[in-house]
Design a protein around this motif. Structure first.
Motif: not given
Length: 256
Positions: A147-155
């Motif tokens: 989820l952290t990785k996904k958050k980084s991508e979305i950011e």
């Protein structure tokens, strides 16, 4: 329930009546009442006299004797209280009142050792709570990392979108400025054109008006001439004297 009553009665004996906490460095007064050394000292300083907060007996001097037995009792009560609190904080089975020590992988729930041996959980898979926590924490960590990785991508996508919006806004602003400038120039050109056209119209208007006014003056002069002649003719028509009428008209001549 009885055990709790006994525990509460035991711990009450180890509590200072001033600070309402377990005794720290307990001392006994001449009247037999016990207090923390710091509590009774501060009480006397505050009151300005050496009296017992319990029975109000006054003393001539500050004689404080250490109560070692009560000190040991207080320490044991403090330890028991901590253990009791820790025990109360642990989860217990609502059915058997036993501590929940196992995790049923099949039903995904915490159970006690008595539940494990019952028919409800027969042939189920179990593991100690500590192992279950470790296993599921690993899963949670994996989900957290994903989820952290996904958050980084979305950011990153968010930042890119903000940059695109910024570019669009800047281009729109520049285009608006350019259009405003061009229309200002066109407005100036048309304003100048309007001024020249209106000047030409006024000049042509003046020429035509002058010519027409001159013609009007000629018409009015002709009209005045006719009006004079009409007036003269009217006077002749209105003349009662025939001789004068004929003389004025020039139809007769005077005899010499």
């Amino acid at each position: 329930m009885a055990a709790k009553y006994i525990f509460d009665s035991f711990t009450e004996e180890a509590v200072c009546p001033i600070c309402l906490d377990f005794f720290t460095d307990p001392v006994i007064l001449e009247c037999g009442h016990n207090f923390c050394r710091s509590c009774i000292t501060q009480s006397w300083d505050r009151e300005g006299r050496n009296s017992c907060p319990e029975c109000r007996e006054e003393f001539t001097d500050r004689t404080l004797r250490v109560n070692r037995a009560l000190a040991r009792l207080s320490e044991k009560a403090r330890t028991l209280s901590l253990n009791q609190t820790e025990k109360e904080n642990k989860l217990h089975c609502e059915k058997h009142q036993e501590e929940l020590k196992l995790f049923c992988e099949t039903d995904k729930k915490l159970i006690c050792v008595i539940c494990r041996d019952g028919r409800e959980h027969r042939d189920h898979r179990f593991m100690p709570i500590e192992e279950a926590v470790e296993t599921y924490k690993d899963q949670v960590k994996s989900s957290f990392e994903s989820l952290t990785k996904k958050k980084s991508e979305i950011e990153q996508m968010e930042q890119q979108q903000k940059e695109k919006i910024s570019v669009v806004l800047e281009e729109s602003h520049n285009l608006q400025s350019q259009i405003t400038s061009q229309f200002a120039e066109l407005h100036q050109i048309f304003t100048e054109k309007e001024r020249r056209v209106l000047a030409d119209i006024r000049e042509e208007e003046e020429k035509i008006r002058n010519a027409m006014e001159k013609r009007l003056q000629e018409i009015q002069a002709n009209l005045n001439s006719i009006q004079k002649e009409l007036s003269t003719l009217q006077e002749q028509i209105d003349q009662k004297d025939n001789g004068i009428f004929l003389k004025v008209r020039g139809y007769t001549t005077v005899a010499k």
